[in-house]
Design a protein around this motif. Structure first.
Motif: not given
Ligand code: SF4
Ligand code: SF4
Length: 90
Positions: A14-17, A78-81, A83-89
């Motif tokens: 999460v890119d807080s704020g 999209y979130p900044r580089g 940050f955000g979601v990563c799938f298939r962990y």
């Protein structure tokens, strides 16, 4: 595999704020169908007594809310580089 099982394999940074999506909730007041409430797979949109409330922290970046919103209330990026979601962990 259920949506919950899939989400358990999903990691969020999460890119807080710094929300990558903002919603002009003034436009929501005149929206009768409110498709975002059922279209978001992770329930980022909730209807409360004071109107639609949006929280972005669990967003899986599917883009559905941007498409289904009939009033152009969703400002989507999209979130900044890094940050955000990563799938298939996991
Ligand atoms: S669909 Fe768009 S305008 Fe309607 S409640 Fe959802 S975000 Fe607001
Ligand atoms: S992009 Fe998808 S997951 Fe994120 S808030 Fe919109 S509908 Fe929900």
């Amino acid at each position: 595999m259920s949506i919950n099982d899939k989400l358990l394999r999903t990691r969020f940074v999460v890119d807080s704020g710094t929300p990558h999506i903002s919603v002009d909730t003034a436009l929501c007041e005149g929206c009768s169908e409110k498709p975002c409430l059922i279209a978001c797979p992770v329930e980022c949109y909730q209807e409360q007594s004071n109107g639609v409330v949006f929280s972005w922290e669990n967003c899986v970046e599917c883009g559905t809310c941007r498409i289904v919103c009939p009033r152009g209330a969703v400002n989507w990026n999209y979130p900044r580089g890094g940050f955000g979601v990563c799938f298939r962990y996991g």
